[in-house]
Design an enzyme around this catalytic site. Structure first.
Site, PDB file in Angstrom:
ATOM      1  CE  LYS A  73     -29.128  -5.871  45.592  1.00  0.00           C
ATOM      2  NZ  LYS A  73     -29.304  -7.110  44.704  1.00  0.00           N
ATOM      3  CG  ASP A 110     -31.595 -10.383  45.403  1.00  0.00           C
ATOM      4  OD1 ASP A 110     -32.602  -9.715  45.162  1.00  0.00           O
ATOM      5  OD2 ASP A 110     -30.400  -9.761  45.220  1.00  0.00           O
TER       6      ASP A 110
HETATM    7  P1  NAD Z   1     -22.230  -8.808  39.256  1.00  0.00           P
HETATM    8  O1  NAD Z   1     -21.522  -7.523  38.339  1.00  0.00           O
HETATM    9  O2  NAD Z   1     -22.186  -8.928  40.624  1.00  0.00           O
HETATM   10  O3  NAD Z   1     -21.805 -10.007  38.609  1.00  0.00           O
HETATM   11  C1  NAD Z   1     -21.610 -10.401  37.074  1.00  0.00           C
HETATM   12  C2  NAD Z   1     -21.193 -11.838  36.897  1.00  0.00           C
HETATM   13  O4  NAD Z   1     -21.305 -12.115  35.692  1.00  0.00           O
HETATM   14  C3  NAD Z   1     -19.817 -12.324  37.364  1.00  0.00           C
HETATM   15  O5  NAD Z   1     -19.854 -13.482  37.918  1.00  0.00           O
HETATM   16  C4  NAD Z   1     -18.976 -12.050  35.840  1.00  0.00           C
HETATM   17  O6  NAD Z   1     -17.900 -12.917  36.159  1.00  0.00           O
HETATM   18  C5  NAD Z   1     -20.117 -12.673  35.132  1.00  0.00           C
HETATM   19  N1  NAD Z   1     -19.884 -12.277  33.810  1.00  0.00           N
HETATM   20  C6  NAD Z   1     -19.806 -11.182  33.155  1.00  0.00           C
HETATM   21  N2  NAD Z   1     -19.796 -11.138  31.776  1.00  0.00           N
HETATM   22  C7  NAD Z   1     -19.752 -12.211  31.611  1.00  0.00           C
HETATM   23  C8  NAD Z   1     -19.617 -13.148  30.352  1.00  0.00           C
HETATM   24  N3  NAD Z   1     -19.665 -12.643  29.170  1.00  0.00           N
HETATM   25  N4  NAD Z   1     -19.478 -14.422  30.346  1.00  0.00           N
HETATM   26  C9  NAD Z   1     -19.585 -15.266  31.578  1.00  0.00           C
HETATM   27  N5  NAD Z   1     -19.511 -14.639  32.720  1.00  0.00           N
HETATM   28  C10 NAD Z   1     -19.608 -13.247  32.796  1.00  0.00           C
HETATM   29  O7  NAD Z   1     -23.657  -8.742  38.647  1.00  0.00           O
HETATM   30  P2  NAD Z   1     -25.007  -9.323  39.399  1.00  0.00           P
HETATM   31  O8  NAD Z   1     -25.630  -8.113  40.175  1.00  0.00           O
HETATM   32  O9  NAD Z   1     -24.891 -10.680  39.893  1.00  0.00           O
HETATM   33  O10 NAD Z   1     -26.109  -9.408  38.086  1.00  0.00           O
HETATM   34  C11 NAD Z   1     -25.690 -10.726  37.079  1.00  0.00           C
HETATM   35  C12 NAD Z   1     -27.210 -10.665  36.337  1.00  0.00           C
HETATM   36  O11 NAD Z   1     -28.276 -10.929  37.112  1.00  0.00           O
HETATM   37  C13 NAD Z   1     -27.691  -9.569  35.752  1.00  0.00           C
HETATM   38  O12 NAD Z   1     -27.969  -9.911  34.197  1.00  0.00           O
HETATM   39  C14 NAD Z   1     -28.749  -8.976  36.732  1.00  0.00           C
HETATM   40  O13 NAD Z   1     -29.644  -7.973  35.678  1.00  0.00           O
HETATM   41  C15 NAD Z   1     -29.447 -10.214  36.982  1.00  0.00           C
HETATM   42  N6  NAD Z   1     -29.996 -10.032  38.201  1.00  0.00           N
HETATM   43  C16 NAD Z   1     -31.412 -10.444  38.167  1.00  0.00           C
HETATM   44  C17 NAD Z   1     -32.053 -10.434  39.604  1.00  0.00           C
HETATM   45  C18 NAD Z   1     -33.470 -10.871  39.390  1.00  0.00           C
HETATM   46  O14 NAD Z   1     -34.167 -10.727  40.467  1.00  0.00           O
HETATM   47  N7  NAD Z   1     -33.947 -11.658  38.439  1.00  0.00           N
HETATM   48  C19 NAD Z   1     -31.363  -9.930  40.577  1.00  0.00           C
HETATM   49  C20 NAD Z   1     -30.182  -9.612  40.467  1.00  0.00           C
HETATM   50  C21 NAD Z   1     -29.409  -9.596  39.457  1.00  0.00           C
END
Ligand code: NAD
Length: 291
Positions: A73, A110
């Site tokens: 991305k 998103d």
């Molecule tokens: P990322 O790796 O970019 O970010 C992860 C985030 O989670 C960070 O802010 C990190 O500090 C936090 N984190 C990780 N473990 C943690 C914990 N145990 N306690 C508190 N904070 C914690 O990931 P991302 O791409 O932003 O994805 C995050 C979530 O969003 C995932 O579950 C992903 O599947 C979901 N997501 C959903 C959609 C959708 O369309 N619904 C789109 C993108 C991502």
């Protein structure tokens, strides 16, 4: 045997890695067929180091557009000719439209998908105060779209991990790009006093972290006693469909408890509209592919 494809069929694509599990080809191909659009959608497993070459190939072959998922991305945003305001502020693009002159415009759907999903659940964000947990990819897209959509106050909370600095940058970028916005700030997620304070004065709480996602499904991103009936609670996590946070939000009588699957649907629907100028049959797609 697919009989739709002929010499005029326009190609749309997904790049990222891994992508074998992606629901996007099913979602877009179903919608093309349903609306009689002579286009096809394929997923190409693309590691980070091949992203630029893949995008150049798309230019050469004059594809209609493409989606980018992890890990492509951010580099996609650097390879295209111009960016939408959301993609520019996030610094990443998940949807690229190839214009008539062959130039490429990068969008980020998103955040728009997240807020469309909230709206579908009766939650309006403009003029409201919002707490967003997380400063990774999903949370950043939501924070930026919140600012662009006229949210009054944005409080970001994250652990002091490698994502915290990204949140600080997001706050700075939003303040510069949307000077009329009220308060925008970032706090340590472990500062429970600040967390409780901001949640108690906010209308919407968003979990944009991985907490609650399998295998972290037993983790509550905030203490459950911070939830209250006036609060709308939304999760980006869609695996499981009902996270522990959403379960607790329902038990606390929160006015909405919205899961992440609708965000996935509506970010795709927004991309489909950018690609084709037509509305995706979203409800049918939801029932067939996301239920
Ligand atoms: P990322 O790796 O970019 O970010 C992860 C985030 O989670 C960070 O802010 C990190 O500090 C936090 N984190 C990780 N473990 C943690 C914990 N145990 N306690 C508190 N904070 C914690 O990931 P991302 O791409 O932003 O994805 C995050 C979530 O969003 C995932 O579950 C992903 O599947 C979901 N997501 C959903 C959609 C959708 O369309 N619904 C789109 C993108 C991502």
């Amino acid at each position: 045997m697919e009989t739709r494809i002929d010499g005029r069929t326009r190609l749309y694509a997904l790049i990222g890695s891994p992508i074998g599990h992606s629901g996007s080809p099913a979602m877009y191909n179903y919608s093309f067929r349903k609306l009689g659009i002579n286009s096809a959608y394929l997923a190409f497993d693309t590691p980070l180091e091949k992203t630029e070459a893949a995008i150049e190939a798309f230019r050469t072959l004059n594809v209609g557009g493409f989606n980018a998922t992890m890990p492509c991305k951010a580099i996609t945003a650097q390879c295209v000719d111009r960016l939408s305001p959301a993609a520019e502020l996030v610094g990443a693009s998940n949807t690229v439209v190839v214009e008539e002159d062959g130039s490429m415009t990068g969008h980020m759907t998103d955040g728009a998908g997240f807020f469309r999903n909230l709206k579908e659940h009766g939650v309006e964000a403009a003029g409201k105060k919002i707490v967003i947990l997380g400063t990774g990819g999903a949370a950043t897209a939501i924070a930026v779209q919140a600012a662009l959509d006229g949210v009054e106050q944005i409080a970001l909370f994250n652990r002091k991990d490698e994502f915290f600095a990204n949140g600080e940058k997001t706050v700075d970028k939003i303040k510069k790009a949307v000077p009329g916005i009220g308060k925008v700030l970032i706090e340590d997620l472990d500062n429970t006093e600040a967390l409780q304070g901001f949640i108690s004065e906010s209308d919407i709480l968003v979990n944009g972290t991985r907490a609650g996602m399998s295998p972290l499904e037993d983790i509550m991103p905030v203490p459950e006693e911070f939830l209250r009936p006036e609060l709308a609670v939304a999760d980006v996590v869609y695996n499981p469909r009902e996270t522990l946070l959403l379960k607790k939000a329902k038990e606390a009588g929160c006015r909405a408890a919205v899961g992440g699957i609708g965000m996935l649907l509506w970010q795709g629907a927004a991309a489909f509209e950018l690609f084709t100028g037509q509305e995706m049959p979203a409800q049918e797609v939801m029932d067939k592919f996301f239920s």
